[in-house]
Design a protein around this motif. Structure first.
Motif, PDB file in Angstrom:
ATOM      1  N   ARG A   1     -41.492   1.610  -5.552  1.00  0.00           N
ATOM      2  CA  ARG A   1     -42.191   2.597  -5.059  1.00  0.00           C
ATOM      3  C   ARG A   1     -43.926   1.618  -4.904  1.00  0.00           C
ATOM      4  O   ARG A   1     -43.634   0.578  -5.066  1.00  0.00           O
ATOM      5  CB  ARG A   1     -43.246   3.278  -6.885  1.00  0.00           C
ATOM      6  CG  ARG A   1     -44.067   3.701  -7.151  1.00  0.00           C
ATOM      7  CD  ARG A   1     -44.161   4.348  -8.205  1.00  0.00           C
ATOM      8  NE  ARG A   1     -44.970   2.343  -9.098  1.00  0.00           N
ATOM      9  CZ  ARG A   1     -45.852   2.427  -9.998  1.00  0.00           C
ATOM     10  NH1 ARG A   1     -45.901   2.825 -10.704  1.00  0.00           N
ATOM     11  NH2 ARG A   1     -46.544   1.648 -10.859  1.00  0.00           N
ATOM     12  N   LYS A   2     -44.106   2.366  -4.018  1.00  0.00           N
ATOM     13  CA  LYS A   2     -45.239   1.392  -2.680  1.00  0.00           C
ATOM     14  C   LYS A   2     -46.060   1.749  -3.470  1.00  0.00           C
ATOM     15  O   LYS A   2     -46.949   2.591  -3.585  1.00  0.00           O
ATOM     16  CB  LYS A   2     -45.478   2.625  -1.248  1.00  0.00           C
ATOM     17  CG  LYS A   2     -46.206   1.469  -0.582  1.00  0.00           C
ATOM     18  CD  LYS A   2     -46.204   2.250   1.415  1.00  0.00           C
ATOM     19  CE  LYS A   2     -46.244   1.112   1.828  1.00  0.00           C
ATOM     20  NZ  LYS A   2     -46.242   1.933   2.854  1.00  0.00           N
ATOM     21  N   LEU A   3     -46.668   0.243  -3.172  1.00  0.00           N
ATOM     22  CA  LEU A   3     -48.205  -0.379  -4.111  1.00  0.00           C
ATOM     23  C   LEU A   3     -49.069   0.051  -3.539  1.00  0.00           C
ATOM     24  O   LEU A   3     -50.544   0.637  -3.908  1.00  0.00           O
ATOM     25  CB  LEU A   3     -47.945  -1.335  -4.781  1.00  0.00           C
ATOM     26  CG  LEU A   3     -47.170  -1.525  -6.193  1.00  0.00           C
ATOM     27  CD1 LEU A   3     -47.056  -3.331  -6.586  1.00  0.00           C
ATOM     28  CD2 LEU A   3     -47.481  -1.025  -7.372  1.00  0.00           C
ATOM     29  N   LEU A   4     -49.082  -0.873  -1.829  1.00  0.00           N
ATOM     30  CA  LEU A   4     -49.783  -1.513  -1.992  1.00  0.00           C
ATOM     31  C   LEU A   4     -49.483  -0.619  -0.319  1.00  0.00           C
ATOM     32  O   LEU A   4     -48.333  -1.280  -0.296  1.00  0.00           O
ATOM     33  CB  LEU A   4     -50.484  -2.579  -1.381  1.00  0.00           C
ATOM     34  CG  LEU A   4     -51.420  -3.028  -2.423  1.00  0.00           C
ATOM     35  CD1 LEU A   4     -51.883  -4.587  -3.024  1.00  0.00           C
ATOM     36  CD2 LEU A   4     -52.597  -1.846  -2.565  1.00  0.00           C
ATOM     37  N   ALA A   5     -49.605  -1.154   1.171  1.00  0.00           N
ATOM     38  CA  ALA A   5     -49.804  -1.297   2.637  1.00  0.00           C
ATOM     39  C   ALA A   5     -48.160  -2.373   2.559  1.00  0.00           C
ATOM     40  O   ALA A   5     -47.663  -2.014   3.325  1.00  0.00           O
ATOM     41  CB  ALA A   5     -50.470  -1.136   3.542  1.00  0.00           C
ATOM     42  N   THR A   6     -48.321  -3.370   1.698  1.00  0.00           N
ATOM     43  CA  THR A   6     -47.154  -4.230   1.867  1.00  0.00           C
ATOM     44  C   THR A   6     -46.151  -4.624   0.801  1.00  0.00           C
ATOM     45  O   THR A   6     -45.552  -5.832   0.189  1.00  0.00           O
ATOM     46  CB  THR A   6     -48.074  -5.872   2.552  1.00  0.00           C
ATOM     47  OG1 THR A   6     -49.307  -5.982   1.508  1.00  0.00           O
ATOM     48  CG2 THR A   6     -48.630  -5.856   4.294  1.00  0.00           C
ATOM     49  N   GLN A   7     -46.806  -4.418  -0.140  1.00  0.00           N
ATOM     50  CA  GLN A   7     -45.976  -4.330  -1.872  1.00  0.00           C
ATOM     51  C   GLN A   7     -45.356  -3.425  -2.148  1.00  0.00           C
ATOM     52  O   GLN A   7     -45.764  -1.896  -1.949  1.00  0.00           O
ATOM     53  CB  GLN A   7     -47.021  -4.770  -3.100  1.00  0.00           C
ATOM     54  CG  GLN A   7     -48.107  -5.616  -2.191  1.00  0.00           C
ATOM     55  CD  GLN A   7     -48.917  -6.500  -3.422  1.00  0.00           C
ATOM     56  OE1 GLN A   7     -49.060  -5.539  -3.956  1.00  0.00           O
ATOM     57  NE2 GLN A   7     -49.341  -7.456  -3.690  1.00  0.00           N
ATOM     58  N   VAL A   8     -44.377  -3.878  -3.064  1.00  0.00           N
ATOM     59  CA  VAL A   8     -43.689  -2.182  -3.318  1.00  0.00           C
ATOM     60  C   VAL A   8     -42.885  -2.683  -4.562  1.00  0.00           C
ATOM     61  O   VAL A   8     -44.026  -3.873  -5.188  1.00  0.00           O
ATOM     62  CB  VAL A   8     -42.003  -2.247  -3.141  1.00  0.00           C
ATOM     63  CG1 VAL A   8     -42.399  -1.767  -1.593  1.00  0.00           C
ATOM     64  CG2 VAL A   8     -41.050  -3.112  -2.983  1.00  0.00           C
ATOM     65  N   LEU A   9     -42.835  -1.735  -5.809  1.00  0.00           N
ATOM     66  CA  LEU A   9     -42.799  -2.327  -7.176  1.00  0.00           C
ATOM     67  C   LEU A   9     -41.663  -1.024  -7.355  1.00  0.00           C
ATOM     68  O   LEU A   9     -40.859  -0.572  -7.058  1.00  0.00           O
ATOM     69  CB  LEU A   9     -43.745  -1.719  -7.843  1.00  0.00           C
ATOM     70  CG  LEU A   9     -43.557  -2.084  -9.623  1.00  0.00           C
ATOM     71  CD1 LEU A   9     -43.991  -3.669  -9.737  1.00  0.00           C
ATOM     72  CD2 LEU A   9     -44.251  -1.114 -10.574  1.00  0.00           C
ATOM     73  N   VAL A  10     -40.097  -2.148  -7.756  1.00  0.00           N
ATOM     74  CA  VAL A  10     -39.046  -1.834  -8.345  1.00  0.00           C
ATOM     75  C   VAL A  10     -38.698  -1.574  -9.531  1.00  0.00           C
ATOM     76  O   VAL A  10     -38.499  -2.867  -9.984  1.00  0.00           O
ATOM     77  CB  VAL A  10     -37.724  -2.703  -7.911  1.00  0.00           C
ATOM     78  CG1 VAL A  10     -36.472  -2.309  -7.222  1.00  0.00           C
ATOM     79  CG2 VAL A  10     -38.189  -2.978  -5.752  1.00  0.00           C
ATOM     80  N   SER A  11     -38.011  -0.428 -10.098  1.00  0.00           N
ATOM     81  CA  SER A  11     -37.884   0.291 -10.799  1.00  0.00           C
ATOM     82  C   SER A  11     -36.431  -0.181 -11.143  1.00  0.00           C
ATOM     83  O   SER A  11     -35.714   0.132 -10.939  1.00  0.00           O
ATOM     84  CB  SER A  11     -38.449   1.500 -11.515  1.00  0.00           C
ATOM     85  OG  SER A  11     -39.534   1.551 -11.649  1.00  0.00           O
ATOM     86  N   LEU A  12     -36.490  -1.678 -12.621  1.00  0.00           N
ATOM     87  CA  LEU A  12     -35.211  -2.026 -13.101  1.00  0.00           C
ATOM     88  C   LEU A  12     -34.884  -1.303 -14.158  1.00  0.00           C
ATOM     89  O   LEU A  12     -34.899  -0.856 -15.109  1.00  0.00           O
ATOM     90  CB  LEU A  12     -34.786  -3.568 -12.565  1.00  0.00           C
ATOM     91  CG  LEU A  12     -35.255  -4.292 -11.390  1.00  0.00           C
ATOM     92  CD1 LEU A  12     -35.484  -5.883 -12.214  1.00  0.00           C
ATOM     93  CD2 LEU A  12     -34.365  -3.985 -10.241  1.00  0.00           C
ATOM     94  N   GLU A  13     -33.223  -0.966 -14.399  1.00  0.00           N
ATOM     95  CA  GLU A  13     -32.343  -0.837 -15.264  1.00  0.00           C
ATOM     96  C   GLU A  13     -31.661  -2.025 -16.337  1.00  0.00           C
ATOM     97  O   GLU A  13     -30.127  -2.411 -14.857  1.00  0.00           O
ATOM     98  CB  GLU A  13     -31.903   0.297 -15.324  1.00  0.00           C
ATOM     99  CG  GLU A  13     -31.382   0.965 -16.659  1.00  0.00           C
ATOM    100  CD  GLU A  13     -30.519   1.911 -16.798  1.00  0.00           C
ATOM    101  OE1 GLU A  13     -29.995   2.685 -17.247  1.00  0.00           O
ATOM    102  OE2 GLU A  13     -31.954   2.909 -16.514  1.00  0.00           O
ATOM    103  N   GLY A  14     -31.594  -2.733 -16.451  1.00  0.00           N
ATOM    104  CA  GLY A  14     -30.460  -3.784 -17.556  1.00  0.00           C
ATOM    105  C   GLY A  14     -29.485  -3.055 -17.461  1.00  0.00           C
ATOM    106  O   GLY A  14     -28.765  -2.031 -18.253  1.00  0.00           O
ATOM    107  N   ARG A  15     -28.062  -3.534 -17.305  1.00  0.00           N
ATOM    108  CA  ARG A  15     -26.916  -3.415 -17.583  1.00  0.00           C
ATOM    109  C   ARG A  15     -26.071  -4.486 -18.755  1.00  0.00           C
ATOM    110  O   ARG A  15     -26.092  -6.122 -18.179  1.00  0.00           O
ATOM    111  CB  ARG A  15     -25.845  -3.261 -16.613  1.00  0.00           C
ATOM    112  CG  ARG A  15     -26.201  -2.051 -15.303  1.00  0.00           C
ATOM    113  CD  ARG A  15     -26.362  -0.816 -15.990  1.00  0.00           C
ATOM    114  NE  ARG A  15     -26.218   0.441 -15.092  1.00  0.00           N
ATOM    115  CZ  ARG A  15     -26.996   1.665 -15.404  1.00  0.00           C
ATOM    116  NH1 ARG A  15     -28.072   1.473 -15.984  1.00  0.00           N
ATOM    117  NH2 ARG A  15     -27.131   1.978 -14.199  1.00  0.00           N
ATOM    118  N   GLY A  16     -25.228  -4.600 -19.677  1.00  0.00           N
ATOM    119  CA  GLY A  16     -25.563  -5.409 -20.587  1.00  0.00           C
ATOM    120  C   GLY A  16     -26.514  -5.901 -21.612  1.00  0.00           C
ATOM    121  O   GLY A  16     -27.658  -5.895 -21.252  1.00  0.00           O
TER     122      GLY A  16
END
Length: 93
Positions: free
Chosen positions: A74-89
């Motif tokens: 997801r885009k936060l600002l023009a120069t930043q994104v936020l990546v959603s993660l789901e753990g495995r193990g």
């Protein structure tokens, strides 16, 4: 046992490239199921990260590693994104 971690981390892509950034992780304990998830804010935006669909390695300080899947970008600002993660193990924190 720690149930949260916020701080520096690196995502290690399938080709071995590393992306540094900040991560915020927590464990999810619902109905007897253990899991973990969180978000990653990379220092730099790369197309490699936007296009990834495979499981990646997440490296925390002191050589702690966990396997994660990218579930959203997801885009936060023009120069930043936020990546959603789901753990495995097991959680590496």
């Amino acid at each position: 046992m720690t149930t949260t971690y916020s701080g520096p981390a690196r995502l290690i892509l399938v080709d071995g490239a590393c992306i540094s950034g900040m991560v915020s992780l927590s464990t999810n304990q619902r109905g007897g199921l253990n899991g973990w998830s969180g978000t990653f804010r990379p220092d730099e935006i790369t197309t490699d990260l936007r296009d990834t669909v495979e499981e990646l390695q997440l490296e925390l300080p002191y050589d702690r590693l966990g396997t994660v899947a990218v579930t959203g970008v997801r885009k936060l600002l023009a120069t930043q994104v936020l990546v959603s993660l789901e753990g495995r193990g097991p959680a590496p924190f």
